[in-house]
Every structure is written in structure tokens, then in C-alpha cells.
Design a protein around this motif. Structure first.
Motif, PDB file in Angstrom:
ATOM      1  N   GLY A 208      47.732  12.344  -2.016  1.00 14.43           N
ATOM      2  CA  GLY A 208      48.275  11.011  -1.807  1.00 14.43           C
ATOM      3  C   GLY A 208      47.879   9.989  -2.847  1.00 14.43           C
ATOM      4  O   GLY A 208      48.587   9.014  -3.071  1.00 14.43           O
ATOM      5  N   SER A 209      46.754  10.189  -3.525  1.00  9.14           N
ATOM      6  CA  SER A 209      46.312   9.190  -4.494  1.00  9.14           C
ATOM      7  C   SER A 209      46.378   9.706  -5.931  1.00  9.14           C
ATOM      8  O   SER A 209      45.786   9.102  -6.823  1.00  9.14           O
ATOM      9  CB  SER A 209      44.881   8.754  -4.178  1.00  9.14           C
TER      10      SER A 209
ATOM     11  N   ARG B  39      52.596  12.799  -4.613  1.00 13.17           N
ATOM     12  CA  ARG B  39      51.988  11.912  -3.619  1.00 13.17           C
ATOM     13  C   ARG B  39      52.488  12.199  -2.213  1.00 13.17           C
ATOM     14  O   ARG B  39      51.849  11.824  -1.233  1.00 13.17           O
ATOM     15  CB  ARG B  39      52.247  10.450  -3.977  1.00 13.17           C
TER      16      ARG B  39
ATOM     17  N   GLU C 285      54.912  12.479 -10.186  1.00 12.76           N
ATOM     18  CA  GLU C 285      53.850  11.724  -9.521  1.00 12.76           C
ATOM     19  C   GLU C 285      54.288  11.345  -8.108  1.00 12.76           C
ATOM     20  O   GLU C 285      53.544  11.537  -7.140  1.00 12.76           O
ATOM     21  CB  GLU C 285      53.526  10.465 -10.314  1.00 12.76           C
TER      22      GLU C 285
END
Length: 148
Positions: free
Chosen positions: A126-127, A120, A116
């Protein structure tokens, strides 16, 4: 109660009979086909409601849908659009490439948390959440990441 007449065409009778007797269909589709079959034969609405165990609104909606669009519209549910996917095939491919790359230094394999964090850092991701990364790995059949 005043019953509105409904007469199926010969072609529609065949379709309804096939839905009632053949193939694999959802219960609600079979019930709607039964409703059309009964209405076509002039069976009183009260009797249809009692025997089939459907609500009056379901009977009315089935009849109205048939009159508007035929058997297909009356029996089968309309397709729903649903929420569009947030990350497409390209984003999934990038997450998969990360999962198949060398794990961080000092690790034998990736964890979901590390994937994760790495995802990102990628442009356009990025989210991305840990759950999204997990679903991508599950959907693509890659079990390279450990839970954590």
C-alpha cells in the motif's frame, strides 16, 4: 610523546605483509597495514604520521584495534547492518508479475505511474513508491515499464 610498544606475532606479520603487497584492498586498509608494520618495527609515531600522512587518531585507533582483536579488526572495517529492506523477495515478485502482466486497457505497456498505482492495490504494498517500483524493475533487469 610516549609510544606504546606493539609487537606483531609471526602470523600477523605475514598477514600485514600480504595486505601491504598483494591483492586488491581499499586504501584505508593498506594504510592501516602500513601503520601496523611501522609500529611493529619501532618507528616513532611522529615519523609514521609524517611519512604515511595519516592522522594521530587513525594511528591510535589502529593500534588499539590490533590490541583488542588482531589484524582483522585493526585493518578491515566492521560490517554494518544498514537499514533493512522494506519489501522482500515476495513483494518484488508481485511487482514483477504486475509488470509482466497485460497492461491497462488502451495501453501497449505499463508506465511507472500505472505500475505504482496497481502495486498499491496489492496487499502489503500500500505504501510502495514509484521510485521503489523503478528500483525493483532495474534490479531484476526488467525494462517493461516506460518512464512516466
Amino acid at each position: 610523546m610516549r609510544q606504546v610498544e606493539l609487537q606483531l606475532t609471526a602470523e600477523d606479520r605475514v598477514k600485514v605483509e600480504e595486505i601491504r603487497s598483494k591483492g586488491v584492498h581499499h586504501a584505508r586498509e593498506v594504510n592501516r597495514a602500513h601503520v601496523l608494520w611501522c609500529l611493529d618495527r619501532g618507528i616513532p609515531e611522529a615519523q609514521i604520521l609524517e611519512v604515511l600522512g595519516v592522522g594521530r587518531t587513525a594511528l591510535w585507533r589502529t593500534r588499539a584495534a590490533y590490541l583488542q582483536g588482531g589484524v582483522e579488526r585493526a585493518v578491515f572495517d566492521l560490517a554494518r547492518s544498514g537499514r533493512p529492506r522494506r519489501y522482500g523477495a515476495e513483494a518484488e515478485a508481485r511487482v514483477m508479475a504486475l509488470a509482466n502482466s497485460e497492461p491497462p486497457q488502451g495501453r501497449q505497456r505499463w508506465t511507472l505511474l500505472e505500475l505504482e498505482r496497481a502495486a498499491r492495490q496489492e496487499f502489503g504494498l500500500g505504501s510502495v513508491s514509484r521510485e521503489t517500483v523503478r528500483r525493483i524493475l532495474k534490479r531484476t533487469g526488467s525494462g517493461t515499464a516506460a518512464a512516466g
